[in-house]
Write an enzyme that holds these catalytic residues in place. Structure first.
Site, PDB file in Angstrom:
ATOM      1  N   GLU A 237      -5.841  44.308 -22.323  1.00 18.60           N
ATOM      2  CA  GLU A 237      -6.569  43.319 -23.053  1.00 18.60           C
ATOM      3  C   GLU A 237      -7.346  42.406 -21.767  1.00 18.60           C
ATOM      4  O   GLU A 237      -7.020  42.315 -20.856  1.00 18.60           O
ATOM      5  CB  GLU A 237      -5.850  42.177 -23.632  1.00 18.60           C
ATOM      6  CG  GLU A 237      -6.543  40.892 -24.379  1.00 18.60           C
ATOM      7  CD  GLU A 237      -5.956  40.424 -25.615  1.00 18.60           C
ATOM      8  OE1 GLU A 237      -4.877  40.719 -25.721  1.00 18.60           O
ATOM      9  OE2 GLU A 237      -6.497  39.576 -26.227  1.00 18.60           O
TER      10      GLU A 237
ATOM     11  N   ASN B 143      -7.820  43.224 -35.124  1.00 22.44           N
ATOM     12  CA  ASN B 143      -6.811  42.796 -34.640  1.00 22.44           C
ATOM     13  C   ASN B 143      -5.886  41.684 -35.100  1.00 22.44           C
ATOM     14  O   ASN B 143      -6.933  40.652 -35.348  1.00 22.44           O
ATOM     15  CB  ASN B 143      -6.912  42.789 -33.145  1.00 22.44           C
ATOM     16  CG  ASN B 143      -5.614  42.283 -32.469  1.00 22.44           C
ATOM     17  OD1 ASN B 143      -4.669  43.176 -32.176  1.00 22.44           O
ATOM     18  ND2 ASN B 143      -5.591  40.954 -32.329  1.00 22.44           N
ATOM     19  N   GLU B 144      -4.906  41.871 -35.410  1.00 20.12           N
ATOM     20  CA  GLU B 144      -4.018  40.798 -36.309  1.00 20.12           C
ATOM     21  C   GLU B 144      -4.813  39.970 -36.969  1.00 20.12           C
ATOM     22  O   GLU B 144      -5.050  38.761 -36.792  1.00 20.12           O
ATOM     23  CB  GLU B 144      -3.318  40.001 -35.195  1.00 20.12           C
ATOM     24  CG  GLU B 144      -2.434  40.594 -34.142  1.00 20.12           C
ATOM     25  CD  GLU B 144      -1.544  39.566 -33.294  1.00 20.12           C
ATOM     26  OE1 GLU B 144      -1.538  38.570 -33.233  1.00 20.12           O
ATOM     27  OE2 GLU B 144      -0.409  40.233 -32.844  1.00 20.12           O
TER      28      GLU B 144
ATOM     29  N   TYR C 294       6.846  41.559 -30.962  1.00 11.18           N
ATOM     30  CA  TYR C 294       7.403  40.918 -29.775  1.00 11.18           C
ATOM     31  C   TYR C 294       8.799  40.290 -29.725  1.00 11.18           C
ATOM     32  O   TYR C 294       8.966  39.933 -30.923  1.00 11.18           O
ATOM     33  CB  TYR C 294       6.293  39.795 -29.335  1.00 11.18           C
ATOM     34  CG  TYR C 294       5.065  40.308 -28.685  1.00 11.18           C
ATOM     35  CD1 TYR C 294       4.822  40.879 -27.478  1.00 11.18           C
ATOM     36  CD2 TYR C 294       4.008  40.246 -29.535  1.00 11.18           C
ATOM     37  CE1 TYR C 294       3.534  41.239 -27.128  1.00 11.18           C
ATOM     38  CE2 TYR C 294       2.695  40.837 -29.298  1.00 11.18           C
ATOM     39  CZ  TYR C 294       2.313  41.142 -28.080  1.00 11.18           C
ATOM     40  OH  TYR C 294       1.411  41.802 -27.544  1.00 11.18           O
TER      41      TYR C 294
ATOM     42  N   GLU D  72       1.332  46.815 -29.979  1.00  4.71           N
ATOM     43  CA  GLU D  72       1.887  45.863 -29.258  1.00  4.71           C
ATOM     44  C   GLU D  72       3.178  45.588 -29.248  1.00  4.71           C
ATOM     45  O   GLU D  72       3.564  45.210 -30.339  1.00  4.71           O
ATOM     46  CB  GLU D  72       0.871  44.681 -29.638  1.00  4.71           C
ATOM     47  CG  GLU D  72      -0.408  44.685 -29.281  1.00  4.71           C
ATOM     48  CD  GLU D  72      -1.145  43.172 -29.372  1.00  4.71           C
ATOM     49  OE1 GLU D  72      -0.476  42.018 -29.342  1.00  4.71           O
ATOM     50  OE2 GLU D  72      -2.405  43.268 -29.768  1.00  4.71           O
TER      51      GLU D  72
HETATM   52  O1  AHR Z   1      -0.863  40.249 -26.098  1.00  3.71           O
HETATM   53  C1  AHR Z   1      -1.108  39.088 -26.154  1.00  3.71           C
HETATM   54  C2  AHR Z   1      -1.618  38.921 -27.607  1.00  3.71           C
HETATM   55  O2  AHR Z   1      -0.622  38.903 -28.681  1.00  3.71           O
HETATM   56  C3  AHR Z   1      -2.672  39.690 -28.147  1.00  3.71           C
HETATM   57  O3  AHR Z   1      -3.911  39.355 -27.842  1.00  3.71           O
HETATM   58  C4  AHR Z   1      -2.668  39.472 -29.652  1.00  3.71           C
HETATM   59  O4  AHR Z   1      -3.030  40.511 -30.474  1.00  3.71           O
HETATM   60  C5  AHR Z   1      -1.007  39.107 -29.718  1.00  3.71           C
HETATM   61  O5  AHR Z   1      -0.805  37.994 -30.849  1.00  3.71           O
END
Ligand code: AHR
Length: 551
Positions: A56, A213-214, A287, A350
């Site tokens: 990114e 994205n998201e 995450y 991600e």
């Molecule tokens: O990876 C960091 C951020 O985490 C990304 O920009 C986003 O897609 C996610 O929330």
């Protein structure tokens, strides 16, 4: 605070002090185990794209991490850090996603093409989280690294580009034009001529396109139904060109948000059940961040430290990582309600642990953290999880490649190191393109004290794949103290010989730095063959790859 709010606020972060606590593996007992690899139960082909990456335009990822500039004293190939190219070539990085992340929905691809001196400077989406004194390029995007440079990077490392389009702040027309710039044949369009003027006569043939994205958060704050309508509008009659079938990836759920998966697909099939055929993948972001042991779900308070952690934090992170399997299975089930033939794959574009700030090797780099042995075990576990579901997972992108979150590499100016996560990708590359085989692990669970309560975690897990007469078995031993001696029964084949690669350390906090680049590196070990079955001692806190030659 929730992740969505964090990204809205992008707050400045303090730099902490690193404390290293060693965990001597004393009182270790060898735990007996058994692994069975079932040759007649193939799971499917393990796509190399599962071993993908994410880059990114965020703080030190592009500017300093990948791009150093042609006139830099840092060795480079056309401005791209040479040491990064050399390292990446070793791991067969099949696919790389760019330019975000949240950045993608603020990015105008037109800013990053054409003569370099004419490219505009723009405020970076992540500007608000940059600290005083941050490099200008991190705050204000110079657009020096755009589509051409990204494609050059991909070519240099042998990867396919996966571009994430802006659905929040650009019209669908620009999505179509970006495709035209990348894929229209030489001499066919004004954009093809502009590409040629930059030195790229032939089309880039970009197959993979993320459509936002998201989109539930930074990508537009849509409901799944609203997003589905936008998705349809963006992808309907997107221009196709010879040599580049378009594979669209829809913005998907965050972790266990089943409602997003269902809501999006319900709206898609409302238009007709065949609409699912046009969607290559649904992105899943996950995450592992909440190490609070169930005490809070606050995005800031729940996070743990990257390097200064105790044994319970070690297991806590792995518990969080283990959730990936249930997310894959759960979203796959939900997708099957609307797409019973499963045309759509999961694209986990991600993934990785996300800690509090404070461990950055380059102070000030936003979202940079220092991966340790714990993150190597986490990453091995995640890649094994993908390998066990080759029919479901079409693409995986570790977040992020360099100088950010679960990085394979850390770099600043002329300094560079491979992290333990990078070593895991090197070890696991051997699975790519193989046939996944069902593999059963029978190993006693690990028990530990989780704030006064006994908690347990599985003893050994992994995956196996077949490549002609070669079998690759990878596994992680999460037990911080005890090695496991496992007999490996291969049902339907006999092993002639084998070799082992092991990543471990006597200290669970082990990590590499610019000064100590080889503090933790893989080593080779012996495999004993008893009768027909290989026996291997999986060290405590380790990631292991066994390469077995079959008779
Ligand atoms: O990876 C960091 C951020 O985490 C990304 O920009 C986003 O897609 C996610 O929330």
């Amino acid at each position: 605070m929730k992740r969505r709010e964090f990204i809205r606020n992008i707050a400045a972060a303090g730099v902490g002090v690193l404390v290293f606590r060693s965990t001597p593996k004393i009182f270790a007992q060898t735990v007996p185990g058994r692994i069975e690899i079932l040759m007649d139960e193939p799971l499917g082909t393990i796509s190399p794209n599962i071993y993908g990456h994410f880059t990114e335009n965020l703080s030190g990822v592009i500017y300093d991490g990948i791009w150093v500039g042609e006139n830099s004293k840092v060795p480079n190939v056309g401005g791209i850090r040479k040491e990064l190219i050399d390292e990446m070539k070793k791991i067969n990085p099949a696919i790389v996603r760019f330019p975000g992340g949240c950045f993608a929905d603020s990015y105008d691809w037109r800013d990053g093409i054409g003569p370099v001196e004419k490219r505009p400077r723009r405020t970076n989406f992540w500007n608000g989280g940059e600290k005083p004194g941050a490099p200008d390029a991190h705050r204000y995007d110079p657009n020096r690294f755009g589509t051409n440079e990204f494609v050059q990077f991909c070519r240099a490392i042998g990867a396919q580009p996966y571009l994430a389009a802006n659905l929040r702040s650009l019209p669908a027309q620009e999505f179509n034009r970006w495709i035209e710039y990348c894929n229209s044949p030489a001499g066919s369009t004004t954009l093809a001529d502009m590409r040629a003027a930059a030195g790229f006569k032939d089309p880039f043939n970009v197959h993979y396109w993320g459509v936002g994205n998201e989109s539930w958060g930074c990508g537009g704050n849509f409901t799944p139904q609203e997003y589905a309508v936008e998705y349809r509008r963006f992808t309907a009659w997107a221009p196709g060109y010879p040599g580049a079938d378009l594979s669209f990836v829809a913005s998907g759920p965050n972790d266990d948000k089943w409602d997003w998966t269902r809501g999006f697909l319900e709206e898609i099939v409302r238009k007709g059940k065949n609409e699912v055929r046009g969607i290559f993948g649904l992105a899943l972001h996950y995450y592992a961040w909440n190490l609070s042991r169930g005490k809070t779900s606050d995005w800031n308070k729940g996070k743990g430290e990257a390097v200064n952690f105790d044994e319970v934090d070690w297991y806590e992170l792995l518990r969080q990582g283990d959730v990936m399997e249930s997310l894959i299975k759960g979203h796959w089930l939900a997708m099957g309600e609307f797409d019973p033939e499963h045309h759509i794959k999961l694209v986990v574009d991600e993934w990785g642990p996300w800690y509090k700030p404070g461990s950055e090797l380059t102070p000030g780099d936003q979202l940079e953290q220092l991966p340790t042995l714990r993150d190597a075990v986490f990453s091995g576990m995640t890649l094994d999880t993908f390998n066990r579901h080759p029919e479901k997972v079409g693409i995986g992108c570790c977040a992020q490649l360099i100088n950010c979150l679960n990085s394979l590499y850390l770099a600043h100016e002329d300094r560079f190191c491979v992290t333990p996560v990078g070593h895991v990708f090197d070890m696991y590359a051997a699975h790519q393109g193989g046939t996944g085989l069902r593999t059963e692990f029978s190993v006693p669970a690990v028990h530990y004290d989780r704030d006064g309560q006994t908690a347990s975690f599985w003893g050994l897990q992994g995956s196996a794949s077949l490549h002609g007469k070669e079998l690759v078995l990878t596994a992680v031993n999460p037990d911080v103290k005890n090695p496991i001696e496992a007999q490996i029964a291969i049902r339907g084949a006999r092993v002639k010989s084998g070799s082992a690669t092991v990543l471990t350390a006597s200290d669970i906090h082990a990590h590499n730095t610019f000064e100590q680049r080889k503090a933790i590196v893989p080593t080779t070990a012996q495999i004993e063959i008893k009768g027909d079955a290989p026996v291997f001692r999986f060290p405590a806190a380790s990631v292991v790859k066994l390469t077995l030659a079959l008779a």
